[in-house]
Design a protein around this motif. Structure first.
Motif, mmCIF file in Angstrom:
data_model
loop_
_atom_site.group_PDB
_atom_site.id
_atom_site.type_symbol
_atom_site.label_atom_id
_atom_site.label_comp_id
_atom_site.label_asym_id
_atom_site.label_seq_id
_atom_site.Cartn_x
_atom_site.Cartn_y
_atom_site.Cartn_z
ATOM 1 N N VAL A 27 0.827 -1.204 0.000
ATOM 2 C CA VAL A 27 0.000 0.000 0.000
ATOM 3 C C VAL A 27 0.865 1.259 0.000
ATOM 4 O O VAL A 27 0.529 2.260 -0.647
ATOM 5 N N LEU A 28 2.006 1.218 0.698
ATOM 6 C CA LEU A 28 2.873 2.396 0.738
ATOM 7 C C LEU A 28 3.629 2.568 -0.579
ATOM 8 O O LEU A 28 3.732 3.680 -1.113
ATOM 9 N N LEU A 63 -6.796 -11.126 9.197
ATOM 10 C CA LEU A 63 -5.748 -10.149 8.921
ATOM 11 C C LEU A 63 -6.223 -9.103 7.923
ATOM 12 O O LEU A 63 -6.043 -7.892 8.132
ATOM 13 N N VAL A 64 -6.839 -9.550 6.834
ATOM 14 C CA VAL A 64 -7.304 -8.625 5.804
ATOM 15 C C VAL A 64 -8.408 -7.726 6.351
ATOM 16 O O VAL A 64 -8.483 -6.541 6.000
ATOM 17 N N SER A 65 -9.252 -8.255 7.224
ATOM 18 C CA SER A 65 -10.299 -7.430 7.828
ATOM 19 C C SER A 65 -9.691 -6.317 8.674
ATOM 20 O O SER A 65 -10.143 -5.170 8.627
ATOM 21 N N ALA A 66 -8.659 -6.655 9.452
ATOM 22 C CA ALA A 66 -7.978 -5.631 10.253
ATOM 23 C C ALA A 66 -7.306 -4.603 9.357
ATOM 24 O O ALA A 66 -7.401 -3.388 9.589
ATOM 25 N N PHE A 67 -6.649 -5.072 8.327
ATOM 26 C CA PHE A 67 -6.001 -4.179 7.366
ATOM 27 C C PHE A 67 -7.037 -3.286 6.681
ATOM 28 O O PHE A 67 -6.846 -2.072 6.549
ATOM 29 N N GLU A 111 1.704 12.849 3.786
ATOM 30 C CA GLU A 111 1.097 12.805 5.112
ATOM 31 C C GLU A 111 0.162 11.598 5.234
ATOM 32 O O GLU A 111 0.117 10.926 6.276
ATOM 33 N N LEU A 112 -0.586 11.311 4.159
ATOM 34 C CA LEU A 112 -1.476 10.154 4.173
ATOM 35 C C LEU A 112 -0.671 8.869 4.326
ATOM 36 O O LEU A 112 -1.048 7.976 5.094
ATOM 37 N N ALA A 137 1.012 4.200 7.536
ATOM 38 C CA ALA A 137 2.088 3.416 8.151
ATOM 39 C C ALA A 137 1.930 3.376 9.668
ATOM 40 O O ALA A 137 2.065 2.319 10.301
ATOM 41 N N GLU A 138 1.626 4.539 10.259
ATOM 42 C CA GLU A 138 1.458 4.609 11.717
ATOM 43 C C GLU A 138 0.303 3.737 12.182
ATOM 44 O O GLU A 138 0.423 2.989 13.167
ATOM 45 N N TYR A 139 -0.812 3.787 11.473
ATOM 46 C CA TYR A 139 -1.981 2.996 11.868
ATOM 47 C C TYR A 139 -1.720 1.498 11.690
ATOM 48 O O TYR A 139 -2.099 0.690 12.538
#
Length: 220
Positions: free
Chosen positions: A105-106, A173-177, A198-199, A204-206
């Motif tokens: 995603v990043l 895992l995918v649900s949490a993601f 910033e997004l 990344a932080e979340y």
């Protein structure tokens, strides 16, 4: 010797690559025209005829590319989701599932941003998020597509890990993601400029908090 009608027609046909580029330009023009009109006069207040007219094509051409006004409204989101899914599939097999999702995603944001801005300004894309949240019909379809994306991600994680489809861990895992991505998506819709860096930092932080959030004792 005079060429036959069939041979002459084949000679006059544009190369396949050129045809595909023309189709992509027409599709992008229709998507941009739709989102500009939705932003200017509202989703319900915009007709397919108006979208086609702004794109300088016929209504018949519109339906060659989109089955409905709803599909045109969600087309850029669908494109971004396809970029992300491709990025997940390209991650090294040795990476753990969460690492692969986080890295994909990043890393994919650079190509996603470029792809989005080749169709519409990023600011308009962000305003489209707000339009979707405000329209029950669009929101329902958007959520349905998110569920579909999570199903594809679940299958991909299971495949990467050599797990049976009945194993619950990929789905959990995918649900949490997916929950993290929905939260950050709402944060994006609340911004005015859409600072992608910033997004990315927020995502990344979340994502880094998934492990601690699932821990049994939050006070240690």
């Amino acid at each position: 010797m005079r060429a036959t009608g069939s041979a002459a027609g084949q000679a006059a046909a544009p190369p396949a690559g050129l045809r595909e580029r023309k189709k992509r330009r027409t599709r992008d023009t229709l998507a941009r025209s739709a989102l500009e009109l939705f932003d200017r006069q509202g989703y319900e207040g915009t007709t397919i005829d108006e979208i086609a007219a702004l794109a300088d094509v016929s209504q018949r051409t519109f339906f060659r590319y989109f089955a409905s006004k709803e599909e045109a409204a969600l087309s850029v989101q669908s494109m971004a989701e396809s970029h992300f899914l491709a990025a997940v599939r390209a991650r090294p097999a040795a990476e753990s599932p969460l690492t692969a999702l986080r890295a994909a995603v990043l890393a994919s944001w650079d190509t996603i941003e470029e792809a989005i801005q080749s169709v519409v300004p990023l600011e308009l894309h962000i305003r489209t998020y707000r339009m979707i949240e405000a329209n029950p019909q669009l929101l329902a379809e958007h959520l349905r597509r998110q569920v579909q994306l999570e199903e594809e991600l679940t299958r991909e994680i299971a495949r990467r890990e050599g797990l049976d489809a009945t194993d619950p861990r990929p789905r959990i895992l995918v649900s949490a993601f997916g929950g993290v991505m929905r939260v950050t998506g709402r944060l994006l819709s609340g911004t005015t400029k859409g600072d992608v860096n910033e997004l990315k930092r927020t995502i990344a932080e979340y994502l880094d908090q998934i492990g601690p959030a699932l821990a049994e004792n939050w006070r240690t």
